[in-house]
Design a protein around this motif. Structure first.
Motif, PDB file in Angstrom:
ATOM      1  N   UNK A 265      59.838  45.431  21.799  1.00  9.11           N
ATOM      2  CA  UNK A 265      59.200  44.303  22.466  1.00  9.11           C
ATOM      3  C   UNK A 265      60.268  43.300  22.879  1.00  9.11           C
ATOM      4  N   UNK A 266      60.100  42.792  24.083  1.00  8.60           N
ATOM      5  CA  UNK A 266      61.059  41.833  24.635  1.00  8.60           C
ATOM      6  C   UNK A 266      60.271  40.626  25.132  1.00  8.60           C
ATOM      7  N   UNK A 267      60.692  39.441  24.707  1.00  9.10           N
ATOM      8  CA  UNK A 267      60.017  38.224  25.125  1.00  9.10           C
ATOM      9  C   UNK A 267      61.061  37.268  25.691  1.00  9.10           C
ATOM     10  N   UNK A 268      60.712  36.636  26.810  1.00 14.85           N
ATOM     11  CA  UNK A 268      61.610  35.670  27.407  1.00 14.85           C
ATOM     12  C   UNK A 268      60.795  34.519  27.979  1.00 14.85           C
ATOM     13  N   UNK A 269      60.912  33.367  27.358  1.00 17.59           N
ATOM     14  CA  UNK A 269      60.203  32.179  27.783  1.00 17.59           C
ATOM     15  C   UNK A 269      61.241  31.127  28.166  1.00 17.59           C
ATOM     16  N   UNK A 270      61.508  31.040  29.463  1.00 15.41           N
ATOM     17  CA  UNK A 270      62.545  30.139  29.959  1.00 15.41           C
ATOM     18  C   UNK A 270      62.236  28.678  29.647  1.00 15.41           C
TER      19      UNK A 270
ATOM     20  N   UNK B 169      62.615  42.472  19.621  1.00 12.61           N
ATOM     21  CA  UNK B 169      62.299  42.968  18.297  1.00 12.61           C
ATOM     22  C   UNK B 169      61.726  44.380  18.402  1.00 12.61           C
ATOM     23  N   UNK B 170      61.738  45.083  17.267  1.00 12.92           N
ATOM     24  CA  UNK B 170      61.317  46.480  17.260  1.00 12.92           C
ATOM     25  C   UNK B 170      60.729  46.848  15.904  1.00 12.92           C
ATOM     26  N   UNK B 171      60.064  47.994  15.895  1.00  8.13           N
ATOM     27  CA  UNK B 171      59.537  48.574  14.654  1.00  8.13           C
ATOM     28  C   UNK B 171      60.063  49.997  14.549  1.00  8.13           C
ATOM     29  N   UNK B 172      60.104  50.488  13.318  1.00  7.50           N
ATOM     30  CA  UNK B 172      60.548  51.859  13.043  1.00  7.50           C
ATOM     31  C   UNK B 172      59.399  52.678  12.478  1.00  7.50           C
TER      32      UNK B 172
ATOM     33  N   UNK C 130      64.351  41.980  14.181  1.00 10.29           N
ATOM     34  CA  UNK C 130      64.823  41.150  15.282  1.00 10.29           C
ATOM     35  C   UNK C 130      66.306  41.388  15.527  1.00 10.29           C
ATOM     36  N   UNK C 131      66.678  41.402  16.807  1.00  9.80           N
ATOM     37  CA  UNK C 131      68.088  41.472  17.181  1.00  9.80           C
ATOM     38  C   UNK C 131      68.607  40.065  17.442  1.00  9.80           C
TER      39      UNK C 131
END
Length: 139
Positions: free
Chosen positions: A32-37, A45-48, A70-71
């Motif tokens: 998942x990628x979120x970008x709120x300018x 973030x990701x799940x395994x 989270x990265x």
């Protein structure tokens, strides 16, 4: 006798400390990628799909294998981590993810930030025929 008891106590403490972090092996199941300018809220973030026999969870983790990772977008190795995760996701190749030592400092949690990320036996898996990769990951 006191020396033996001291050594056993020390071994117990170091064993506990070694398992106080999240250490999972599995394949990336969700990215998942979120970008709120407007709010400067950017996150990846990701799940395994965690392999339970090769994974340990910190004592404060609420949801076990569904933990969200989270990265750190400011990390100098961010691009390499992202590429590794995308390859794990697209080709279902296993990775090992180790979380931060301080994940349990504040409260119970369902997320952690990546401390270490590495591929698991990719050279061996990629050299095998396609159907044997799935067998190796489930064992």
């Amino acid at each position: 006798m006191k020396l033996k008891a001291l050594l056993l106590s020390l071994m117990t403490l170091t064993t506990f400390a070694a398992t106080a972090t999240n250490d999972l092996t599995g394949t990336v199941s969700e990215m998942s990628i979120r970008s709120d300018k407007l709010n400067n809220d950017h996150i990846i973030y990701f799940r395994l799909n965690a392999h339970s026999t090769h994974s340990t969870f910190a004592k404060c983790v609420v949801k076990g294998a569904s933990i969200v990772w989270e990265l750190d977008l400011k990390s100098p190795v961010f691009q390499q981590q992202y590429d590794l995760l995308m390859r794990s996701y697209s080709e279902q190749l296993p990775v090992r993810v180790i979380g931060q030592d301080n994940v349990c400092n504040t409260h119970d949690t369902s997320s952690d930030q990546v401390f270490e990320l590495s591929p698991i036996n990719w050279n061996d898996l990629l050299a095998k025929p396609e159907n044997s990769i799935e067998n190796d990951m489930t064992n």
